[in-house]
Design a protein around this motif. Structure first.
Motif, PDB file in Angstrom:
ATOM      1  N   CYS A   1       0.668  -1.168   0.172  1.00 56.03           N
ATOM      2  CA  CYS A   1      -0.186   0.058   0.072  1.00 56.03           C
ATOM      3  C   CYS A   1       0.786   1.249  -0.058  1.00 56.03           C
ATOM      4  O   CYS A   1       2.184   1.421   0.263  1.00 56.03           O
ATOM      5  CB  CYS A   1      -0.920   0.112   1.432  1.00 56.03           C
ATOM      6  SG  CYS A   1      -2.108  -1.384   1.329  1.00 56.03           S
TER       7      CYS A   1
ATOM      8  N   CYS B   1      -1.482   4.689   4.144  1.00 60.61           N
ATOM      9  CA  CYS B   1      -2.791   4.197   3.708  1.00 60.61           C
ATOM     10  C   CYS B   1      -3.480   3.597   4.873  1.00 60.61           C
ATOM     11  O   CYS B   1      -2.797   3.077   5.973  1.00 60.61           O
ATOM     12  CB  CYS B   1      -2.405   2.999   2.688  1.00 60.61           C
ATOM     13  SG  CYS B   1      -4.198   2.050   2.523  1.00 60.61           S
TER      14      CYS B   1
ATOM     15  N   CYS C   1      -6.940   8.028   2.384  1.00 62.41           N
ATOM     16  CA  CYS C   1      -5.982   7.695   1.334  1.00 62.41           C
ATOM     17  C   CYS C   1      -5.333   8.993   0.904  1.00 62.41           C
ATOM     18  O   CYS C   1      -5.790   9.963   0.103  1.00 62.41           O
ATOM     19  CB  CYS C   1      -6.863   7.345  -0.043  1.00 62.41           C
ATOM     20  SG  CYS C   1      -6.214   7.141  -1.414  1.00 62.41           S
TER      21      CYS C   1
END
Lengths: 397, 290
Positions: B20, B24, B203
């Motif tokens: 990721c 994240c 995000c």
């Protein structure tokens, strides 16, 4: 106890799912598959069959649930037709690559538009490239027997592929023919419980095939599984015949092919009609035989090359279309490739008939047989691809 | 000391290392969730970001593509039922695009059938794995590569839609409130039938903020009531947190994706947030009427 009675193809298929002890049945109704899944629902309701029947909201989910259940360790059965198969398409590519031996019946029906509810083979033949084994059945008995064989073939560790017994809607699905339902105990002895060596999602026993690092090799594994499946399909058919007394000659059955000049090659329910026409024509001294193609995937190329030597002409009766193709229907193109390496190839003819589920009549089969014999006699093919239903054959329909 | 690390590594069901992006919220969410769910859990997950987060996981997982939500899990649940294995929790995970768009019908159908699974929406509010494209759960006004001028429609209110299915349990969670998150997953684990958990996941890449501030931004979401935390159990709605409401602009200004919002648009967002707050508070303690 074994019993025999008049049974429609869909009911026979439901009994096969029961006899195979399918544990999970995710299904969505579509004509002409509907009676199959409602028979299964009844068998479960009245306690004859024990399975989790998932009434899913569409075919895409039906196949996805089948995939999940198969990977989790359950024997799975489902079925669909036509538009349902198209809607399922994305999911249908998964089981071969994942090596999950799901059994799904294709109750053949034409795809819209310019079709109807009745059968042609484009729905199952649409799946010819994705790795499913395909076996075509002529009547209720063969449908029942083929479903039992399908589990034994697909769950063989040399194969691990999904298997599709295919049978025509209405002509098989809704036509009652005498059918033997074998004894559960004998089926249990013949078909051991499902256990996948590569898969388990149980937390105490988690197994899953590793992600492929080489795509070509991983895909070739599926091809190799098809290559190995050929022998397994033949062996399972012979073994079934030994135990249950009924066999289907593996991939191709030659019907009255001794001393003939040419053969028609048929698939599915029209084979029954064609048998009658061949009987009548041989009585009249015509040298025409019949080859029933049962196994379309894997395609029996070697077997065809072996028998094709004997004939001057072979004609494929394609109950499907492949618009703009190299020439004619899907089966004829497969056969052309299979016969190409032969030094002394027979002439190849192709007929389109029974499209969108129209009847394949005695007269049409006679017409095709005559055309094929004519080509054999002349030593050349006048019309390589013939749409039979465009001709007026003088029939009162 | 090393032993302590070893033990911690053994106990943690998410392995070290992740594919990721920095900051994240996905791995953070799964670390907390798996602690609550325990090792007798099977996770069926979709393709994108949510799957990246759980690829390095120590319990059984199985996945297809992101158009396959809840369906494979339905198969797994029923296979386990057929086998009589009744002590395993089956979780189905999906991102916001899968949940709100392409597999919306599948989740609705699994809820209607009341399949015994926990359906989790790992919602980072856009198709992030393909490079930040708008989904049905992207909020109003947010920039994405397919809404360069800001999204023109509102975020689909999936939690209330799922609650309207009459499922046994539904809850919204945030990584900024771990105890609440874990309590809700623990509760879901013990309830029979279909459970829906919706987590908004920060995000930094798609929302445009400093990766160090993931938890901070998430907390602002809850504290401004942009992402209120509540649950609906057996049809009765309960607020999990009723923070003193901060102006939504604090949440919007913390993220680059809302940079182009005009004063009027910010006012509109504030109105929608206020309306949702009023509605939720009015429903609190009552049965949601279907």
């Amino acid at each position: 106890m074994s019993f025999t009675r008049m049974m429609e193809g869909n009911e026979a298929a439901a009994w096969a799912a029961k006899l195979a002890r399918a544990e999970v049945v995710p299904a969505f109704p579509i004509t002409p598959q509907t009676e199959l899944i409602s028979h299964i629902a009844s068998l479960i309701e009245n306690g004859t069959m024990k399975a989790e029947y998932i009434k899913v909201e569409g075919e895409h989910t039906a196949m996805a649930a089948a995939i999940g259940a198969s990977a989790a360790g359950a024997r799975v059965f489902t079925a669909s037709s036509s538009q349902g198969v198209c809607y399922m398409e994305e999911a249908l590519w998964m089981p071969p690559g994942l090596r999950l031996p799901i059994v799904m019946c294709f109750v053949n029906r034409a795809i819209a538009p310019i079709g109807g509810l009745r059968p042609d083979h484009n729905d199952s033949l649409l799946q010819r490239d994705n790795g499913w084994i395909q076996l075509y059945c002529e009547n209720s008995q063969e449908a029942l027997d083929t479903i039992l064989m399908a589990y034994k073939i697909g769950e063989n560790r040399d194969v691990y592929l999904p298997v599709a017994p295919c049978y025509d809607g209405y002509f098989v699905s809704a036509t009652a023919t005498p059918t033997v339902v074998p004894d559960q105990g004998r089926v249990d002895d013949w078909l051991p419980p499902y256990r996948h060596e590569m898969y388990s999602l149980h937390p105490d026993d988690f197994r899953r095939p590793p992600r492929p690092t080489n795509i070509a090799k991983a895909r070739h594994e599926v091809q190799k599984a098809h290559d190995r499946a050929k022998k397994v399909i033949e062996d399972v058919d012979k073994d079934f015949e030994k135990v249950f007394g009924r066999g289907y000659d593996g991939f191709i059955e030659e019907y009255r092919c001794e001393d003939v000049d040419a053969v028609l090659i048929t698939m599915g329910s029209m084979t029954g009609t064609a048998r009658d026409v061949i009987d009548m024509m041989q009585e009249d001294g015509k040298r025409i035989g019949l080859v029933k193609l049962r196994g379309f995937r894997p395609f029996p190329s070697e077997e065809f090359r072996e028998i094709a030597k004997k004939y001057q002409a072979v004609a494929v009766v394609d109950r499907n279309t492949s618009y703009g193709s190299a020439g004619g229907g899907i089966v004829s193109m497969e056969l052309a490739r299979a016969l190409y390496p032969m030094d002394d190839r027979p002439l190849l003819l192709n007929f389109h008939v029974g499209l969108g589920g129209s009847d394949v009549t005695l007269r049409q089969i006679e017409y095709m047989a005559d055309k094929t014999l004519e080509a054999a006699a002349k030593g050349r093919v006048e019309e390589a691809v013939d749409w039979v239903e465009l001709h007026d054959l003088g029939e009162v329909m | 000391m090393n032993e302590a690390f070893d033990r911690r590594y053994d106990e943690n069901m998410l392995q070290g290392g992740t594919t990721c992006c920095p900051g994240c919220g996905g791995p953070l969410f799964w670390k907390m969730a798996l602690q609550a769910l325990g090792p007798r859990t099977v996770i069926y997950g979709d393709g994108p970001c949510a799957m990246c987060a759980i690829r390095n996981i120590k319990i059984p997982t199985f996945n297809l593509h992101f158009s396959f939500v809840a369906d494979g899990a339905t198969g797994i649940v029923n296979a386990f039922k057929a086998k009589g294995w009744d002590d395993i929790t089956v979780v189905s995970s999906a991102g916001d695009g899968a949940t709100g768009d392409i597999s919306f019908g599948k989740i609705s159908a699994a809820a209607e059938r009341n399949e015994n699974m926990i359906q989790i929406c790992v919602d980072n509010e856009a198709y992030m794995n393909t490079g930040i494209q708008k989904s049905g759960l992207t909020p109003y006004g947010a920039w994405t590569t397919t809404t360069p001028g800001g999204k023109e429609s509102n975020k689909k209110d999936v939690p209330l839609i799922m609650a309207a299915h009459g499922i046994p349990y539904m809850a919204t969670v945030s990584v900024a409130y771990p105890r609440d998150l874990q309590a809700k997953l623990g509760k879901a684990k013990d309830i029979e039938g279909f459970k829906y958990i919706h987590a908004v996941i920060p995000c930094p890449t798609g929302w445009r903020f400093d990766p160090a501030k993931a938890v901070e931004v998430s907390r602002l979401g809850v504290d401004t009531w942009a992402w209120p935390l509540y649950e609906v159990e057996e049809g009765v709605l309960r607020m999990s947190r009723k923070p003193e409401q901060k102006p939504v602009t604090e949440y919007l200004k913390a993220q680059g994706r809302f940079r182009r919002l005009s004063e009027e648009q910010i006012e509109y967002v504030q109105t929608t947030v206020d309306e949702r707050r009023t509605n939720l508070l009015a429903m609190e303690g009552k049965r949601i009427t279907l």
